[in-house]
Each structure stands twice: as C-alpha cells, then as structure tokens.
Design an enzyme around this catalytic site. Structure first.
Site, PDB file in Angstrom:
ATOM      1  N   SER A  81     -15.709  21.398  -0.840  1.00  0.00           N
ATOM      2  CA  SER A  81     -15.525  21.094  -2.141  1.00  0.00           C
ATOM      3  C   SER A  81     -14.395  21.888  -2.729  1.00  0.00           C
ATOM      4  CB  SER A  81     -16.781  20.876  -3.024  1.00  0.00           C
ATOM      5  OG  SER A  81     -16.483  21.099  -4.339  1.00  0.00           O
ATOM      6  N   ARG A 104       8.334 -23.382   8.346  1.00  0.00           N
ATOM      7  CA  ARG A 104       8.360 -21.720   7.814  1.00  0.00           C
ATOM      8  C   ARG A 104       8.064 -21.577   6.426  1.00  0.00           C
ATOM      9  NH1 ARG A 104      13.123 -19.642  10.359  1.00  0.00           N
ATOM     10  NH2 ARG A 104      11.668 -20.454  11.886  1.00  0.00           N
TER      11      ARG A 104
END
Lengths: 440, 440, 440, 440
Positions: A271, A310
């Site tokens: 930490s 497409r």
C-alpha cells in the site's frame, strides 16, 4: 484506447503487443503478401508482387497517419493499401497495380485482426496451462483439508479445500475448453472482395481463397462473413464466461484472505500509505476483468445486426471491443495463474474457524438423525434449541442437543459424529476426483 | 488497450492525449505538488517539498515500468510514489519523507483521473458546440423543406427537414446538458487518506482538503468517496445517453443517404475496392460509438458495489472503462459535428420521394375528413380501396378516393388538400421553433 | 416481471408457459417426487413419500404467497418445501419427515429451472426448424435472382438473393447449433445438499444423484455446481449470439422493405393512425430481441463470481434474467420463422434498383480490367471520370468509360461485361451452395 | 415476462401492480378519455366521446388477446383501440368515429407507460424515505462506534460506523435525487400523431396537447419525442446508478455479517436444509438488483438510435426493459429499507476485531510520527519490523515498535496514541456530519 497507465491492470506486455500497431501492420502485410502469392499461383498476378510486399516491414508505415485517415473513410485499410501501393509503385509500377487485387478493405482488416487473435490465444493458452497446474496441485495437496463451506457468506456444513479447488478448476477448464474451441472456430480467413462474391477474380475466387487461407494458416470458411459476425461473437462471449469463472475463484480467494478469515492468501502487494497492508492485488486484477467483460460482451453482441453485405457502425465498433475483451481475459488468466501458483493455505486456521461455530453447522446432520426417529417438528424444536444455546456460547451444539429430550433417540455413535467434521464430508472426495479426472 | 490502429475510430488525437501516460503522470504530479503546497500552507510539511515536486516533468518517469508494477500492487500509485520519493530524495532527503503525506494511493489516481476528465471535457465541449451550430443552421435553412416522415422505415405523412434537424438538436442538447452537469459534478477532489478519515493529518484534514481542491481547481466534496462511485457512474451513464442520441442522428443520416433515398449526404469516404463508393464514414464512427457505449456503461455500473472503504475489483475495473467511454463519446461528437457541418440536403429529391408514394401517406388525413361524415367503417373501406388502387399504380390516392361513394362527403377544398403536403404539416413549425428556442 | 401487455413482444404463449408459476411448481414437484423415488430405491426413505408427492398438482400451492415469502428468505424453495411438507404431513406424518431429504433449496430451484429450460428449448427448436426451412426455400428459389449488394448502406457490385438468404441461414444455423449444444450441456441435475457434498446421504450421495438424474431425464454432472454457473452462462450467451444473427436478418429485411427499395416484404401489420401503412412488425419483434439480449447476457455474466459454496446476489439475479433471455430469444425465432415463411421477393424491382445505379457499381470491375493494361493511376482517373459522368445522369458508366482514352485497352467483350450483372457474380453460387450444404 | 415465482426477488406486489395489464389498460383508457376531453374542449370532437370512454374499466378488455395481436402489428395499441372503438360503437356509432382522434399508437402506449412509471415512482419514493431514515438513525446512533476500515478487504486504520452509514446515505441519496429528477423529467406527455406533427388536428395540435397533458397531470414537452428516447434513457440510467449505490450498502452489510466478522446483521431468513442458518436475504435481493441493472441499462441504451420518426426494434425493445429495471430498482430499495431498519450492530465485536489486529493498522500512523524524525527509510524499516513481530503474535505493534531504535524519537504521548483508535479518527466526525447535513 487508454494509455498503459490507465490500462495497466487490463493487459500484459505480451497481450498488448498482440494488438499493437505493429501487430496490425504485420497482419495486414501478411495478408497482402499471402494474397499476392496465392493469386500468383492461380495465375492472376505477377509473382513479383508478393516478393515486393514481403520485403516490407511494419515500420515502413506511419501508423498514426493511417489511424487519422480512418476517421475519414471508416477503415484503416484504405490509407494502408494506398501507402502499400505507393511503396511498391516506387520500385515496380506494374506490380503496384496488382496490390490488394480483388480484395476489399474488410478482407484485410478482418484477417489481420484474426491473426492478432491467434497470437493472443497462444499467450492466454500458456497462462491457462499454468493455472490448471496450480489448481490441480492445490486440490491434490489439500484433498483432506477440511474447512467450512459457506453459503450466502454464512457457515455451512464442512467441505474440503481439495474439492473447492477442484470446483474452481472444473468451471475454469470447461470455460477454457469452450474459449479455445471458439478461438479455433474464429480462426478463419476473411476474403470476399467488394460484395462478398470474389467477382473480381472471375471463376478463381474459391481457389485463391483456399490458397490464401493455407498461406496464413487459417481455415477457409464456406463463404465470406463480412456481415455475419457470429464466430467472433462466440469468441468474445466465451471470454466472458471464462472470465466469469476466473472471477469466482478470485472472489473466493479474496474472501478467504480477509484478516478475520485468514484461511488462504496470495502474495499480493503493498500500500502507498499503510505499511502493514498485504493487498490481494492478483484477485483485484481478476475481479476487475470479470467486472468489465460482461459489458464488453454486450458491446460486441449489440453490433451484430449488421446491414446487408457490410454493416455501418456495428462492424466499426468491433475492433476496439475485441482488443479490450481478449486482453482483459488474458490479463485475468495471467493473474489467476500467478495467484494460485503462490497461494498459501492455512489448514489450522480452517480447522479453528470451523470449531469456532461450536458445531452449529451440524444442525442439518442432527435433523437427519432425529427427524425419522422423533418426527420432523419435534426434531426441529430440539435442534433449534441447541443452535440457540450454542450461539450464546454456553455449550457446544452437540452438548446442548444431548441435553434435549429428543436426544434420547440418538446412539452414542451418532452423538460422536456430531462433533467430527470428517464424518460429514459425504461425496466430497468423489466429486473432487471426478472434477480432476476430467482433465485427463 | 488497443493500439491506435485498432482504436482509430474510437478516439481522436486530442482525446487520446487526455488519457495518455503523459496526462496521467502530469495529473499525478499536479496532485502531489498541490498536496505538498496545501500541507505547507497548513504548516504540516516543509515548503520545499512542493517546489521539488513541481520541478519534475512526466518524462522523468518510466510509464511502462510503473504500469508493470501495477499488476503486482493493484495500482500505479505505489510505483509512481516510490519513484517520486526517490527522485526527491536524491536531492533533498528530508523533503522525501513528506512526499504523498497523509494521502493514499487512490487519492492520487482518482484525482489524476478526474483531471484527465476535465481535459477531455473541454475537447468534447468544442465538438458539441460545433454540432449544435450545424444542426441549428440545418434546421433554419430547411424550415420549409418538406419530406416524408418515416415510421418503422415506412412512409408516413409529411414533416419538415427543419423539424427533423430540430428534433436531433433537442435530444442531443438535452443529453449534453446532462453530460456537462454530470461532468461538473464529478470534478471533485479525492482525498481521504488510508481509511477515508484523513487521520494522518490530525485535525487539519478538512483544511488541507479545501486548499488542495482549490489548488487543482476542483470541488472539495463533503467527504472522500473512495468506495462511492456514483458521481463517475453518472458521468459515464450520461455519456451513454448522449451517444445514444448522436447515434439516432447518424442512423437517420445513413438511411437518408442510401442511394435509393438520396435525400441527404455526408461527405463520407471512399472504398479500397470500389471507386464509385461514397461511404457514410462519419455515420459509421458515430454509430460505432452508440453500439459500444451501452456495454461500457454496464461495465462501469457493474463495478459499483465496492467493498467497505476501498473496493477490490470493482474499483480496479474503472480506469480503462472511463477512458474508453469518454474517448468514444468525444469521437462520436467530433464525427457528428463534421458530418452535420458538411451535410448536403436535397429538397427536390425529398419532394420526389414524397410524390412517389402517390399520395397514400394522406390516408390518415382522408380518414379524419371522412369518418365524421360517413362513419368510421365506411370511411375505412373507402380509404382502403383508394390505397390499394394507388399502390397498384393505376391512380393517385386522391384520384382513387374521389371515385368512391364516400367521397361525396368531401368538399373540393378537402379534396385538393389531399394532394398538398404543405397543407398537412400541422404543428411542425411550432415544434421546431420550440426545440430551437430551448437553446436560447 | 412485466404484465403480458408490456411484455407482449418479448415472449409467446408457449414460452411464457414454460416459465410460468405452474411450470416452476411442476418442476419443483417433479424434483421432490423423483428425489424421494431415488432415495427409496437407495433404501434411504420410505416408498410412500414419492407417491404422496407425486399425487400433488401445482394448483395445490399458493404461488403468490410463496413468491412473497421468497423476499424474506432469498428463495422460493423454503416456503415451497414447507408447504409441501405440510401437505404430506396432513396425510402421512412419517412421510413428511423425509420430504426434501438431503437436498438444499438451490437443488430444487436450480433443477426446476433446468426443467423449464428443457420445455422452452423444445418450443424454440420448432421455430428454428421452420426458419431454416423458409430460408432454404428462399435461397433455392432465388438462386439466380440478382440484386445490389450494399455495403455501409451504399450500392456495391451485384450479388444474388439466393446467396443473401444462404448467408442468413449460415449464421443463424451456426448460432443455433451452438445454442442447442449449450442447451444440452446445461440440462444437468443440480443436487449437492447443504454444502455441495451430499453429506446428509452418507455414502449414497452419488448413487442417489444418478438415480435422480435418470428419473428427470437430465445429465448427472461430475459434481454439484451451486456456485459454478458457466453452463447456464454459456446457454444465455449462445442466446445472445443466435439472436444477434436473427437481428441481422431482420435488419436486412426491414431495409429491403423500405418503400424506396421495395425488394422484399414481410406481411407485417397495420397502424392505428395510418390506413396505408404496412409495418414490418415481424422485423420489429426480432430487432427488439437483438436489442435486449446483449444487456441480458451482460446481466447474467455479471453475476458469475459467486461466493464460496452458494453466492449472494449473483445467484439471486439469475432466474429473472434467464426467463427473459430465453423467452425473448424464442420470440425472435418465432417471428423470424413467420416473416421468412411469408416473405415476398420482387426480382424485378431488384433489377430496376440495380439498373438505377447506371452501372457505377461495376467501377471495381473496370479497375481490374484497366489497371493491368494502363497502370493503376491512369485506370483510376478514367474510372473516376466515368463514375462522375454516370452520377450526373448524362450517360451510363459503361458508355462514359468507353469514351475515355484508357478504354482503348478494353476488348468488346470486356465492355459488354460492364453492363451485365450476371457476368459479375463470381463465386456467389459456390458460396451459396456451400452454405446450404452445411445443413445436410 | 417471468412468472411471480421466477421473478419473486425482482419486484414487490405494489411494483408488479404498477406494470400489470390492469395498469396499462387503465393508463391507455386514461389517455384516450383525456384526449377526447381535451379535443372536446378544443371543439374537435363531440363531448360524448370522453364520457363513453371514461365509463369503461380495464376488465372490459381481453389483455391476452391484445398481447397476442401485438405480435402481428408490433404494438398493443392497435388491438386496444380497435376494441375500444368497438365498445364505444356498440352504444354510440357517431362517437366511435372520434375515438383516438388524431393520435398514433405510440402516443397511447408511451403515455400509458409514463403513467405506470408515475405510479411506480410513488412506491419507490416511500421505500427510499424509509431507507434514509434508517441510515440517518444508524449514523447518529453509532457516531462514536469505532471499527476497522477495510480496504481491498484487508484491515486499515479505524473509522466509525457512523461515518460508514453516512457514506452509504450520501451516495444513495445523491443517486435518488438524480433518479427523482430524471423521473420528473420523464413525466411528459407523448402526443404527436402519425408523423409527430399533430397534422390531423390542423392548427389545434399544440392547444390539445396542453389540455391533454393537464388532464393527465403530465408535463407537455416542447415537441413529441417518438424517436428521441433520452428522457426515458436517463431515468433507466439513474436507476442503474442508484441501484449500484444500494448494492454497495448490501455488499458491506453482507460482509460485516459474516460469521467470522459478525459486526452487524440483518434479520435475514432461514435455510431449507440447515436449521442454524441466518441468511442475509435482504442483502441478496439488493445485490441481485445491482447485478441485473447494468445489463438492463445497456439494453435500453442500445435501442436509442431509433429510425426517423418512429423506430423499428429499438423502440419495441423498451417496454419490457423499463418495467424490469424500475421494478428491480424498487425491489432493491424496499429490501434495503427493511434490512437497514432492522440492522443490529455489535460495537463490542467491532472493538474486538480491531484489537485482533494487534495494532498493525496504526503502522501508517507510526510512519507519520517517525519519518520526519528519523527519515523515511529508517522509519519504514522500524515499522516493517514491528508489523512482522505483531503478525507473529509475539507482541503488539506498539510494543514491538517501542523496542526499535527508531522509537527513541517518539514521545510517550505518541506511543500511547498508537494503541488508541479514538486518537486516530481524523475528520471522521466532520465528514459524517457533512454527509448527514446534506439531507437537511
């Protein structure tokens, strides 16, 4: 598109490489070179074209400029092919005419993306292999390690850590088997030309497609799949399921690692403010992945209804989602492999936590002993009374139960069993064995 | 984490910069320098600390190394703060002890991310401004341009292009107003220290927080929000709603631009295989964004139930999602601004397409004329017959209707109205005006 | 939990039945009766228990009361088992003690849900069969029907409607094959007892599990899967992929059915205000499903990281999501089957729309003819000029191209080909054939 | 569309009523009656129409038949209006012609749905009020109750339960404020007629719209919003954010309620197999909601890009999603209110758990004492040594630290502080106060 810092937990170096600009350029170059080679073999284009393309490296292209141009045309292929043709044209004008012959933009970008996926799959496969090894080892080592089962985060009758680890392995391995199959299924060439008919190649389209797929080590599908994205969708969905099972493992480990539980621990990290902290950082990476994947899967699926030959939008949404989903999945597999390989398990603490319940987790067992003898309702009253007493700390559940009238119906052996977790493991070992055997 | 090529449609250069490694490092440095400055003013740390930090540039840090380290600790902050402390310590040992004083990892990364968001918001704001200008112009220019309304993709009674553009503007601007408010609301300092109490600062926590927020130009919230992510969640959700409305605009434009409709067109881009193509590339970028955002919003929301004073996994999932969601939103706003600014509209074609329906879109109007006069059922029969005849191309709807018995109930003026779209626009202009007025 | 009106498009009567209260009660009764039967065969409980349970019907239970009670206990099983035990106890006190013997709440609810899924799968299977028949027919009927391919909603070189239909079929059938496999894979018994070890059954757990699975026609898995939800996750994900491919079909049909395109039409439905309307209502139902499924898949996946031996929250989120996802999928399959079965196709209009492009869709073809002969750049200039002329309506593309210098390089046959769509279909028929053959 | 059993945790009776068939029929009847009334006041239709409609009750309509018909037309409105017109026509033929005058299907269904939402909001509001009362009470009661903060599920420096409860309250209340605002914002009339221009009403459209909105107690928007769904999207998104914050509360409570932690407990429910169990059923309901909402939000947002003047699919996907999302949100609020109202808190256990860390959670504090005195590195070494000793159980952290050389730099008072959690609460009370004050 996050920088490495903001995306640090969602990828690894190797996975980021697989979807990097270099990888995409390499993939597109491989496609165009292999296409030219296949077409040369089919007698459609001069042999020199393939050689000219093959001589180029990714760094010959300006990736940022190509990316910018894509915002104008909707695809990186156009600027890339223009640049490629210009490169070739500078040394061989005739060859330049044959660059990208008969192909469409989507052919080159889809296939290049599939090649990126192949590279990523190799990386993930290695992580998964390490993970299964670690889980198998944990399961075997702790075949007889007894701990509390916990349902809805409350203590339940005991189980073994060996079964717990085998359960993780079972789900994760089923998930990977499906992911791997989906990956192989999606390892298909995209090659259909402008309208998906390969019309520009006359009658030679299918032949060239076969040759091209062979060159690239990809499967040649029954037909082009420009607007049919189910194979990729299935792959991304499989990433979601697999990551979900990884998340289950990480959730469990993070809960076992709580200070108040302390039954298992990953090495974790520190930490910036609290020197005493040992954070389950590996679990955090895996849980982050299982938090993100569901949305990424949804993002892919939402784009599937693509228009005609497409799509507009749905297709254009895919690339970033695929790259994210696959990297995040691989990142989770890597973290899961690391944390399980280094997992420490504390059988003594497991035993102490179990004892800490004062035997109330055997209340079900007592019911199955008493109910046939004294009737369900009387059994329920006796057990409830004993549970209440044990909860108040006055006696153990077994002691309190022995003091009830109903207990007269119990044999001495039955009473003894109510204090022995090992006597109440049922088929735990059978299930564990079966889950492990599945891996062959 | 996609390269620029795979992420090309999902960001712009400016937006990618806002979430780049440089931007994050800059944000973290700004936080640490401002923290030291605030703490110096509160008499907690020596004044030299802030100056030492402020003298450092992002390129003094090794971003890839910091990113790698984050996989071990779950956060980029630890390696960053270590590197920062080492840098400072190399020139001023005493000062090094005060680096990151009283802060926790999440304080620096959350605040740096908030600073990145501020930069991105400025960019998006400019795109939105251009977009609203373009839509206002289109709406005013085409106040009287009549075209078919279309419901479920089928022709309906006419409307005006001015109203259509105003409708886009209305939704998009409501969305942006909410997004902007959410952005301001999320522009809050994160500063709570290890446990969210600022205990390391003794009684001076709130004072330092106020000073720190002031230094950074951020709001000081009522309390730290380490595990309460609603402000960011609301921002990402607002991105989703805004992008949804942009997607509606792009959907419409892409449909209007179909060759068979041809009522409006964006400049668009070309094709790598078909020289005649003019692809609605801008619409594709916007629609891609509206395809992706829902999943990204879900990914953020899914991480909200974060554990206790700092979550595991849910929090760690956020950074990549935020960066993606905001860039994709901005990318869509940029593309929408471009395509609307350059949109060409063809009023003649709109008129021709309307005429092409042979007046059947006035069937509703005919019903409202006939039903009160001849009864609903008789009116329905007459109108249905006329619609059928018109559909077969034998006569216009008005002509066919005039030949029915029911038509005796109509005045000559009513009959004439059935051929005049301008006579059937209702409140189109009133609605248009109101939608535009909202912008002040 | 919407009423039938708000949920009308997201289910069918048959599918709603499969997840109704009656179906769940029936499933839970079947589980408890089969459990008692299996345990009687294993010598654990008296034979009378099973008969007593089997004599009960769903309407003997107060579903709303059970549902209300679930909000207190987190599961409908407790109130159900209590009511069941009371019912049995009223006629046979001894038997009542053996109700639900050795099982846990999740055993009965998970297995009952799996039985509901089996019923739903049968329904969906029938819809899918009708759909594939219809698509196969359409593809065969229109093997030679030429129409414009369309990419990004713009006209491209021609294709056949036969290939288009085969493409839909290919993706939908791949999706269904995967969905069906996932469904079979998820048809597994849940039976683990309190902690997933079947400890209450002593050594007879696995034997009883096999017998129980056999009674219910389900697979007996290697181990209980209380907190391992991957099989259900894979099923829901497969629903998402399948529905995505159905959505692609519906998107295409709705676009073809536009008044301005008019190449195909589903019967559709009317309008409450406009008598002339023929709305693609079937497409709307399917597209609605493909809009909802991605989020439902995400909702399921998000719950996968379930805690220890029984999750809290993640598990509790599943039932409603599964019921929704499967019904919506089946609703889409039903609508898709209906709309394709009744689809009308207009080959003449397809031809007219193609002609309407004045041949510009052959620009790619012209490039492949010219580039090798006159070089890429000269070819590009000639083609661009011809495209521009055709777009202005002065001449067809072929005529305009013939007037360029570059055209001298073309043979008469080549020039003729530029006006014949049938000469530019490439491998359309090969691809179509292959896609259909897959179905055997 | 799940039955009550499968949907039991995702709604309440009152919320299910709000979206029932009766509620929708009532809403549609209210719309049609109010429309007729408004149009009568505007002189468009006879006064008798409204009275005739107002005399009808929901049970005059066959909801299942209407739902079935919707699959053919895409909307329940057509069958409903037909049935309504038939009903009216049976007693007043002339009036029948004026039913639904000038309105379109979406006008009646959207407005009816908005009316359902109004009813649901009232219910949720009451749950939220109870919840804030309970949280305020908990926070005040436990202003001085000290417990471990926990970050990444590991113990951190202490905080107060009062602040923890206030933190829940802050986020939940911010979320509700936004949800309530979004709800009011979405309480708008839908009324645009066939094409969104109210053309069938001639010039009287806006006037009728104002009157109609007034009749229904809804806001009259600047323009119809048939294909602009941002107001509903914002409401559903706000449900997602609010439920996320409820999920955070439930996550915390479920973790505090673990047997090994035991710092707080909700009443919870029992188990069908284990008599000793006390399951956090309320937490399960809330966590289930926070698991589902992200996907439901995504499902709504995905449908936003709706086509032209009325969408196909996106719109049709909404109703079921809205009904689900709002009910699930309300279900979570109800469960959260219940569980917090009945929450028991154990300050002694909190103290014991804190003591159980042997003071290592004050390591940060020790760093801030030592680093300025002996330098960062020396301080870090001393603290690490003390942490390691405490972890081995040989001494408390304070004792171990006192034995290091570095400890010479500490005053006696400082040393004492390292054993007193109350001396290290920083601004906890200030933050708590501020969070509560916000509610004023």
């Amino acid at each position: 598109m996050s920088g490495r810092l903001l995306g640090s937990l969602a990828t690894t170096d190797a996975l980021a490489d697989a979807f990097s600009d270099t990888a995409m350029l390499q993939g597109m170059l491989r496609f165009e070179a292999a296409l030219a080679r296949a077409e040369a073999r089919a007698g459609l284009v001069p042999a020199a074209v393939a050689d000219a393309i093959a001589s180029l490296q990714p760094d010959a292209f300006d990736a940022p400029a190509i990316a910018d141009a894509a915002r104008k045309s909707g695809t990186i292929a156009i600027a890339f092919v223009d640049a490629l043709r210009a490169r070739i044209g500078a040394v061989d004008t005739a060859a330049a005419s044959y660059v990208h012959w008969g192909a469409t933009s989507q052919d080159v970008t889809d296939t290049a993306l599939v090649l990126c996926l192949q590279q990523a799959r190799t990386t993930i496969d290695a992580h998964h292999a390490r993970l299964t090894t670690a889980l198998t080892y944990l399961s075997e080592q702790h075949r007889d390690t007894v701990l509390l089962a916990r349902t809805l985060l409350q203590p339940a009758a005991p189980t073994t850590f060996g079964l717990k680890a085998a359960g993780w392995l079972g789900a994760i391995d089923r998930g990977y088997t499906a992911l791997d199959a989906a990956g192989r299924n999606a390892a298909v060439l995209q090659f259909g030309g402008a309208s998906g008919t390969l019309a520009a190649l006359g009658t030679k389209g299918p032949e060239v497609a076969e040759l091209l797929a062979g060159e690239l080590g990809l499967t040649c599908p029954d037909a082009p799949w420009h607007a049919h994205r189910d194979r990729l969708a299935a792959l991304i969905a499989a990433c979601g399921v697999y990551t979900g099972s990884l998340g289950k493992l990480a959730r469990d480990v993070s809960l076992l690692m709580q200070f108040e539980v302390a039954e298992a621990a990953e090495p974790g990290g520190g930490s910036s403010s609290m020197p005493h902290k040992r954070n389950p950082a590996g679990c955090a990476v895996v849980l982050a992945a299982s938090t993100r994947l569901p949305g990424l899967v949804a993002a892919f699926l939402a784009g599937m209804p693509q228009e005609h030959e497409r799509g507009i939008g749905g297709w254009h949404a895919e690339a970033a989602t695929i790259a994210d989903a696959v990297q995040t999945t691989g990142s989770a597999a890597a973290a899961a492999a690391e944390l399980t390989t280094a997992l420490t398990v504390d059988p003594d603490r497991m035993q102490r936590n179990l004892s800490g319940t004062r035997g109330v987790v055997f209340a079900e067992r007592a019911m199955t002993m008493l109910a046939p003898a004294v009737g369900f309702d009387a059994a329920k009253r006796a057990v409830a009374a004993a549970v209440a007493q044990a909860a108040q700390g006055q006696a153990s559940f077994a002691e309190a139960l022995a003091a009830t009238d109903a207990a007269a119906a119990l044999t001495a052996e039955q009473k003894a069993d109510l204090t022995d977790p090992r006597a109440y493991l049922g088929a735990a070992e059978t299930f564990r064995r079966r889950l492990l055997d599945r891996k062959g």
